[in-house]
Scaffold this motif. Structure first.
Motif, PDB file in Angstrom:
ATOM      1  N   VAL A  24      -1.896  -3.826   1.560  1.00 33.24           N
ATOM      2  CA  VAL A  24      -0.754  -4.628   1.982  1.00 33.24           C
ATOM      3  C   VAL A  24      -1.113  -6.098   1.824  1.00 33.24           C
ATOM      4  O   VAL A  24      -2.151  -6.559   2.318  1.00 33.24           O
ATOM      5  N   TYR A  25      -0.247  -6.839   1.137  1.00 31.78           N
ATOM      6  CA  TYR A  25      -0.461  -8.267   0.921  1.00 31.78           C
ATOM      7  C   TYR A  25       0.751  -9.023   1.458  1.00 31.78           C
ATOM      8  O   TYR A  25       1.888  -8.622   1.230  1.00 31.78           O
ATOM      9  N   THR A  26       0.491 -10.114   2.166  1.00 28.95           N
ATOM     10  CA  THR A  26       1.563 -10.916   2.747  1.00 28.95           C
ATOM     11  C   THR A  26       1.811 -12.163   1.907  1.00 28.95           C
ATOM     12  O   THR A  26       0.879 -12.910   1.603  1.00 28.95           O
ATOM     13  N   LEU A  27       3.074 -12.347   1.538  1.00 33.18           N
ATOM     14  CA  LEU A  27       3.479 -13.569   0.848  1.00 33.18           C
ATOM     15  C   LEU A  27       4.082 -14.517   1.862  1.00 33.18           C
ATOM     16  O   LEU A  27       4.975 -14.137   2.622  1.00 33.18           O
ATOM     17  N   LYS A  28       3.588 -15.747   1.854  1.00 32.82           N
ATOM     18  CA  LYS A  28       4.105 -16.801   2.713  1.00 32.82           C
ATOM     19  C   LYS A  28       4.483 -17.982   1.834  1.00 32.82           C
ATOM     20  O   LYS A  28       4.286 -17.933   0.625  1.00 32.82           O
ATOM     21  N   VAL A  69       3.902  -7.083   0.319  1.00 33.18           N
ATOM     22  CA  VAL A  69       3.836  -6.389  -0.960  1.00 33.18           C
ATOM     23  C   VAL A  69       2.799  -5.282  -0.821  1.00 33.18           C
ATOM     24  O   VAL A  69       1.665  -5.537  -0.386  1.00 33.18           O
ATOM     25  N   TYR A  70       3.174  -4.052  -1.169  1.00 32.43           N
ATOM     26  CA  TYR A  70       2.301  -2.896  -1.043  1.00 32.43           C
ATOM     27  C   TYR A  70       1.912  -2.422  -2.443  1.00 32.43           C
ATOM     28  O   TYR A  70       2.777  -2.039  -3.247  1.00 32.43           O
ATOM     29  N   HIS A 106       4.454   0.430  -6.471  1.00 30.03           N
ATOM     30  CA  HIS A 106       4.447  -0.679  -5.516  1.00 30.03           C
ATOM     31  C   HIS A 106       5.744  -0.687  -4.703  1.00 30.03           C
ATOM     32  O   HIS A 106       6.729  -0.056  -5.068  1.00 30.03           O
ATOM     33  N   ARG A 107       5.683  -1.437  -3.625  1.00 29.86           N
ATOM     34  CA  ARG A 107       6.871  -1.677  -2.800  1.00 29.86           C
ATOM     35  C   ARG A 107       6.749  -3.082  -2.233  1.00 29.86           C
ATOM     36  O   ARG A 107       5.646  -3.534  -1.915  1.00 29.86           O
ATOM     37  N   ALA A 137      16.272 -13.844   1.833  1.00 26.86           N
ATOM     38  CA  ALA A 137      16.696 -12.495   1.429  1.00 26.86           C
ATOM     39  C   ALA A 137      16.371 -11.467   2.510  1.00 26.86           C
ATOM     40  O   ALA A 137      15.473 -10.626   2.364  1.00 26.86           O
ATOM     41  N   ILE A 138      17.107 -11.535   3.605  1.00 23.86           N
ATOM     42  CA  ILE A 138      16.896 -10.602   4.711  1.00 23.86           C
ATOM     43  C   ILE A 138      17.233  -9.180   4.256  1.00 23.86           C
ATOM     44  O   ILE A 138      18.175  -8.957   3.494  1.00 23.86           O
ATOM     45  N   TYR A 139      16.397  -8.229   4.677  1.00 18.89           N
ATOM     46  CA  TYR A 139      16.510  -6.807   4.341  1.00 18.89           C
ATOM     47  C   TYR A 139      16.254  -6.515   2.863  1.00 18.89           C
ATOM     48  O   TYR A 139      16.505  -5.407   2.394  1.00 18.89           O
ATOM     49  N   HIS A 140      15.762  -7.503   2.130  1.00 18.86           N
ATOM     50  CA  HIS A 140      15.428  -7.251   0.729  1.00 18.86           C
ATOM     51  C   HIS A 140      14.225  -6.303   0.653  1.00 18.86           C
ATOM     52  O   HIS A 140      13.175  -6.554   1.246  1.00 18.86           O
ATOM     53  N   GLU A 141      14.394  -5.211  -0.057  1.00 20.60           N
ATOM     54  CA  GLU A 141      13.315  -4.250  -0.212  1.00 20.60           C
ATOM     55  C   GLU A 141      13.462  -3.542  -1.560  1.00 20.60           C
ATOM     56  O   GLU A 141      14.562  -3.229  -1.995  1.00 20.60           O
ATOM     57  N   ARG A 142      12.350  -3.312  -2.222  1.00 19.60           N
ATOM     58  CA  ARG A 142      12.370  -2.619  -3.502  1.00 19.60           C
ATOM     59  C   ARG A 142      11.121  -1.755  -3.620  1.00 19.60           C
ATOM     60  O   ARG A 142      10.031  -2.221  -3.322  1.00 19.60           O
ATOM     61  N   GLU A 143      11.288  -0.534  -4.058  1.00 18.61           N
ATOM     62  CA  GLU A 143      10.157   0.362  -4.262  1.00 18.61           C
ATOM     63  C   GLU A 143      10.238   0.981  -5.645  1.00 18.61           C
ATOM     64  O   GLU A 143      11.301   1.433  -6.082  1.00 18.61           O
TER      65      GLU A 143
END
Length: 299
Positions: free
Chosen positions: A83-87, A77-78, A100-101, A51-57
């Motif tokens: 800031v948390y990174t999902l891998k 994820v903010y 959140h964002r 999901a490139i450019y997927h963003e939600r706030e």
């Protein structure tokens, strides 16, 4: 409940291969009042591959809990200025009513399964998740069965919003979510690597042996005093008492499933003295081995 056409079920956001279902307001109301599932039910569900450019706030948050489960790529994820990174093979649950964002990486876009869910049980499950002494992002081994469960939930939603189907769907969804939140409890051997857990595994493997506390401590490379202290802190019991209880539990199986005499059963779990075994059995179980067999013996 009435069926809803697919055109009302699916909402596109522009990702190749994306899938998404949002419950219409009338279906949400019916689900929220269904006695069987009102305490845990989904309001939206989807899968976004690459999901490139997927963003939600959501500046004021959502009134549902949001689970994001990443199986490929990565994203951020903010929450509350953190800031948390999902891998791959990680997930996070965003608490309700919390700003959140989240955004997919532009160079290594994530593939995520996501669910919005609500209800009193949902809140309790989230509290279990949040109470664990870990970062909000949790690592979870990939499990094809978990993905299949998600696919089953999604397929049922595509097929129908009828009442019974919605009940099954949400019961399955709860299983999906708890397979993540309770993974350690469901798979204790994968996580129990401390000395006490390893010692208990050693006891079970050597249930027929006569092991002293010196033997058990040496097996873990610890002094007797340190080993005993650690063991009591974790189990509330001394190592030898715990080992004896494991032996007695095994003897119960012999009494229930076999016709072996007491002397033979005692020997099978490392007791030379059948009378000592009988006294210990009575102390721990509350009745003699013979009475236990008479009371519980399979007919």
């Amino acid at each position: 409940m009435n069926n809803i056409t697919k055109s009302n079920k699916k909402i596109k956001e522009g990702f190749v291969g994306q899938r998404m279902i949002v419950l219409p307001p009338n279906i949400k109301r019916l689900v929220a009042n269904n006695t069987i599932i009102k305490n845990f039910y989904l309001t939206a569900i989807g899968y976004y591959p690459k999901a490139i450019y997927h963003e939600r706030e959501r500046k004021t948050g959502s009134n549902q809990y949001i689970l994001l489960y990443c199986v490929d790529g990565e994203g951020q994820v903010y929450i509350n200025d953190q800031v948390y990174t999902l891998k791959p093979n990680t997930y996070i649950i965003i608490p309700k009513n919390t700003g959140h964002r989240y955004t997919s990486s532009n160079t290594n876009p994530w593939s995520i399964y996501w669910v919005h869910f609500s209800g009193l049980t949902a809140e309790a499950i989230y509290n279990r998740f949040a109470a664990q002494d870990e970062l909000p992002v949790r690592t979870i081994p990939y499990d094809e069965g978990r993905i299949n469960l998600f696919e089953q939930v999604y397929a049922m939603l595509e097929h129908s919003f009828h009442e019974k189907e919605m009940e099954v769907t949400n019961l399955y969804l709860q299983h999906f979510v708890t397979s993540l939140v309770y993974y350690k409890e469901l798979n204790p051997i994968a996580y129990e690597t401390d000395s006490v857990s390893l010692s208990i595994a050693y006891m079970k493997k050597n249930i027929r042996e006569k092991l002293s506390i010196t033997d058990l401590a040496a097996q873990r490379g610890l002094s007797v005093s340190h080993y005993s202290r650690l063991f009591h802190q974790k189990t509330g019991s001394s190592p030898i008492n715990y080992f004896n209880l494991l032996k007695i539990q095994v003897s119960c199986q012999h009494l229930y499933f076999t016709d072996s005499n007491i002397k033979k059963i005692a020997a099978a779990i490392g007791f030379d003295d059948q009378y000592y075994f009988s006294r210990l059995f009575s102390k721990l179980i509350g009745m003699s081995p013979l009475k236990y067999r008479k009371t519980h013996k399979i007919k």
